[in-house]
Enzyme design. Structure first.
Site, PDB file in Angstrom:
ATOM      1  N   LYS A 241      -4.390 -12.495  17.566  1.00 67.41           N
ATOM      2  CA  LYS A 241      -3.059 -12.126  18.033  1.00 67.41           C
ATOM      3  C   LYS A 241      -3.101 -10.686  18.535  1.00 67.41           C
ATOM      4  O   LYS A 241      -3.107  -9.742  17.740  1.00 67.41           O
ATOM      5  CB  LYS A 241      -2.019 -12.241  16.918  1.00 67.41           C
ATOM      6  N   GLY A 294      -1.905  -2.315  11.422  1.00 71.17           N
ATOM      7  CA  GLY A 294      -0.491  -2.220  11.772  1.00 71.17           C
ATOM      8  C   GLY A 294       0.288  -1.482  10.706  1.00 71.17           C
ATOM      9  O   GLY A 294      -0.250  -0.620  10.009  1.00 71.17           O
ATOM     10  N   SER A 295       1.543  -1.856  10.543  1.00 68.90           N
ATOM     11  CA  SER A 295       2.444  -1.117   9.657  1.00 68.90           C
ATOM     12  C   SER A 295       2.342  -1.595   8.220  1.00 68.90           C
ATOM     13  O   SER A 295       1.956  -2.735   7.938  1.00 68.90           O
ATOM     14  CB  SER A 295       3.888  -1.266  10.136  1.00 68.90           C
ATOM     15  N   PRO A 297       4.965  -2.216   6.133  1.00 71.99           N
ATOM     16  CA  PRO A 297       5.875  -3.344   5.850  1.00 71.99           C
ATOM     17  C   PRO A 297       5.317  -4.690   6.292  1.00 71.99           C
ATOM     18  O   PRO A 297       5.461  -5.685   5.583  1.00 71.99           O
ATOM     19  CB  PRO A 297       7.147  -2.975   6.630  1.00 71.99           C
ATOM     20  N   THR A 298       4.653  -4.727   7.449  1.00 71.35           N
ATOM     21  CA  THR A 298       4.093  -5.997   7.925  1.00 71.35           C
ATOM     22  C   THR A 298       2.941  -6.458   7.034  1.00 71.35           C
ATOM     23  O   THR A 298       2.856  -7.641   6.680  1.00 71.35           O
ATOM     24  CB  THR A 298       3.608  -5.860   9.375  1.00 71.35           C
ATOM     25  N   GLU A 322      -5.544  -1.937   7.721  1.00 71.79           N
ATOM     26  CA  GLU A 322      -5.436  -0.492   7.940  1.00 71.79           C
ATOM     27  C   GLU A 322      -4.022  -0.223   8.404  1.00 71.79           C
ATOM     28  O   GLU A 322      -3.548  -0.818   9.372  1.00 71.79           O
ATOM     29  CB  GLU A 322      -6.463  -0.034   8.976  1.00 71.79           C
ATOM     30  N   CYS A 356      -3.810   6.573  14.265  1.00 78.56           N
ATOM     31  CA  CYS A 356      -3.560   6.457  12.825  1.00 78.56           C
ATOM     32  C   CYS A 356      -3.986   7.711  12.088  1.00 78.56           C
ATOM     33  O   CYS A 356      -3.441   8.036  11.032  1.00 78.56           O
ATOM     34  CB  CYS A 356      -4.304   5.253  12.261  1.00 78.56           C
ATOM     35  N   GLU A 452       5.682   8.609   8.000  1.00 71.68           N
ATOM     36  CA  GLU A 452       4.865   8.448   9.202  1.00 71.68           C
ATOM     37  C   GLU A 452       5.779   8.296  10.416  1.00 71.68           C
ATOM     38  O   GLU A 452       6.657   7.431  10.449  1.00 71.68           O
ATOM     39  CB  GLU A 452       3.952   7.228   9.085  1.00 71.68           C
ATOM     40  N   SER A 518     -13.090   9.798  14.564  1.00 66.43           N
ATOM     41  CA  SER A 518     -14.198   9.159  13.859  1.00 66.43           C
ATOM     42  C   SER A 518     -15.034   8.340  14.838  1.00 66.43           C
ATOM     43  O   SER A 518     -14.513   7.761  15.795  1.00 66.43           O
ATOM     44  CB  SER A 518     -13.686   8.257  12.732  1.00 66.43           C
TER      45      SER A 518
END
Length: 568
Positions: A241, A294-295, A297-298, A322, A356, A452, A518
């Protein structure tokens, strides 16, 4: 080509070879090197190629097409278009639609899962050499004839400057593909001990039974490609996805993989709405893993849904995630202030703070703040905030209107509750532009220091030199994240002490350097706490997340008695 395949056991074909997978192998292996970063100096061959490709892409605009490109759903070898039409605009020129694409509904996602499962056995039983050859060929394509296109797609779709696109879509993606092959061969060198000449022990690195769901972010083309290809290399089938705001660059990566021999149905490319995708994969008994960036909450929602369905799964799904960070630069009074200022500007504002790892909170001694502030403000005045089509641009627009609105709300909060040092303005009339912004706060736990933002907003807390020890504790305890951080100090004893005290405050720690940048197999990336599961993609151990090892003991002698020696 900057790599050398030392040994192949199968011939590269467009379909899986039906040789047995070799494990505990004696293969000589493969040695990777990091892809060199091109400079894109004015009139250089690489700059000319990217300029021409951008011109060609944008030249597709006409009255008959509502977008420059079309991106289908791909399940097996079928391209599918649905009534759920979506668009990916240019962030820096949102009236121009880069791609028209389609969302897969739950029924289509179910078909994609079934298609993956139909292809799983053939793919898992193919040789590692065969799989590796596909990934290496794709890396070569990305860094050679496909380089300009993959960079142009990332510049247009994600508003990255040519340099940011280069280190991401060309170099990091190729590094992931190549070093994962090296790491794979290193794992294959392991051979269990045989206790005597009558026993043969082996360990087989199988794929995981079921399918892996790869859920990608917008901010790195490389991460999107890696989330899907790393599990695939290890014999897994994958539902990919892509992010709606980076669907075009991800699709180009997918096309390259297919053109380089990836069989249909090994990775199915399924843009879709988040809830539909999440509910479909977590309700499938065949879910083997989720590879996510992603976030928070997700990721929490996905983890919760997996927990609710544990009794329904054939195997315990592997969860890798992550989830961003609230990254720090801690400046000691012994630091090189000029260097710290340069590093902070780069970390906080390259790619508009949408990495990030970007620095968003700065701790600086009260006596050093005037010097550091003057340097940072002067640096920002020199930088061009504009379209990425201009190679002199330092950073461009943020990814979409939702992000723009979120960041601008934080800026307005900052204006009302803290001291604005520079920036503070934004405009979305043409593109989603937010100017690099610096606030100074008197409250080290202000929400700008804790939450964030994922945009070009840096908040500074100046401290008294006598309170440095307390500030170290603040760095560790202010946010729930632990992704990246930097310590700036020349005092070796201070550096040694603080490095130890902050060892749990981040997953990637930088000493006298910026908190971003990195490189695969140099600084394997990932954080803990709410920053994620810290599986460290870009390191050997990451691949083992996506295997289900099988240990096999073979006895060469007949069993003749049930009695132990103590019984005789």
């Amino acid at each position: 080509m900057n790599h050398k395949l030392l040994k192949f056991k199968t011939i590269f074909k467009n379909q899986p070879s039906f040789v047995h997978r070799y494990l505990s192998s004696n293969s000589k292996g493969y040695l990777a090197t990091n892809e060199p970063v091109l400079d894109f100096k004015r009139n250089s061959p690489e700059a000319t190629r990217v300029h021409q490709t951008l011109k060609d892409f944008l030249g597709r605009k006409n009255d008959t097409n509502d977008a420059l490109f079309e991106v289908p759903i791909v399940i097996g070898d079928k391209e599918i278009r649905t009534d759920s039409v979506q668009y990916q605009p240019l962030p820096f020129d949102h009236q121009t639609k880069l791609a028209r694409f389609y969302h897969a509904d739950k029924a289509l996602l179910g078909q994609a899962i079934e298609n993956c499962l139909q292809n799983r056995a053939d793919w898992e039983n193919s040789s590692f050499d065969y799989r590796a050859s596909i990934m290496l060929k794709a890396a070569d394509r990305i860094t050679n004839e496909g380089r300009a296109e993959i960079l142009a797609s990332t510049m247009l779709g994600q508003a990255k400057t040519v340099y940011q696109a280069e280190i991401d879509a060309a170099c990091e993606l190729a590094d992931f593909l190549r070093f994962n092959v090296q790491f794979l061969y290193e794992h294959l060198k392991y051979k269990p001990l045989n206790s005597d000449e009558n026993t043969i022990n082996n360990m087989y690195l199988r794929g995981i039974e079921g399918f892996v769901a790869a859920i990608a972010p917008f901010n790195f083309t490389a991460i999107s490609g890696h989330l899907a290809t790393a599990p695939a290399l290890m014999g897994n089938v994958v539902l990919w996805k892509p992010s709606d705001t980076a669907v075009f660059s991800s699709y180009l990566v997918y096309k390259i993989l297919r053109e380089c021999g990836l069989p249909a149905g090994v990775i199915n490319f399924v843009p879709s709405g988040g809830p539909d995708f999440g509910e479909t994969i977590t309700s499938s008994a065949n879910l083997a893993g989720i590879n996510f960036t992603g976030s928070v909450p997700t990721f929490r929602w996905l983890w919760k849904k997996v927990g609710e369905n544990l009794e329904n799964y054939r195997t315990f799904p592997r969860l890798g995630g992550e989830c961003g960070g609230k990254n720090f630069h801690l400046v000691h009074e012994s630091a090189d202030i000029e260097s710290a200022a340069v590093a902070t500007v780069r970390s906080a504002f390259e790619f508009s703070g949408q990495k990030c790892s970007a620095c968003s909170r700065l701790y600086v001694p009260e006596s050093k703040w005037p010097q550091m502030k003057e340097k940072m403000v002067a640096l920002l005045k020199e930088l061009q905030i504009d379209s990425p089509l201009n190679f002199e641009t330092f950073t461009s627009a943020v990814i979409d209107e939702r992000s723009f609105d979120k960041i601008s709300n934080y800026i307005e909060y900052g204006k009302n509750n803290n001291k604005l040092i520079t920036g503070g303005y934004y405009n979305k009339s043409t593109g989603f532009y937010v100017y690099p912004t610096i606030f100074e706060t008197k409250d080290p736990k202000d929400r700008l220091m804790r939450e964030e933002i994922f945009g070009p907003v840096l908040t500074v807390f100046k401290y008294k030199e006598t309170e440095f020890n307390q500030v170290v504790d603040l760095v560790d305890t202010t946010t729930p994240y632990a992704l990246t951080g930097s310590i700036f100090a020349k005092d070796e004893q201070v550096m040694k002490s603080v490095k130890l005290r902050l060892r749990q405050a981040c997953g990637n720690l930088y000493l006298n350097d910026k908190s971003t940048g990195s490189v695969v197999n140099q600084q394997p990336f990932g954080g803990a706490r709410l920053s994620g599961t810290n599986d460290k993609p870009g390191s050997p151990g990451y691949l083992l997340k996506w295997t289900s090892p099988l240990s096999v003991k073979e006895s060469l002698v007949a069993q003749t008695t049930v009695k132990h020696a103590s019984m005789l």
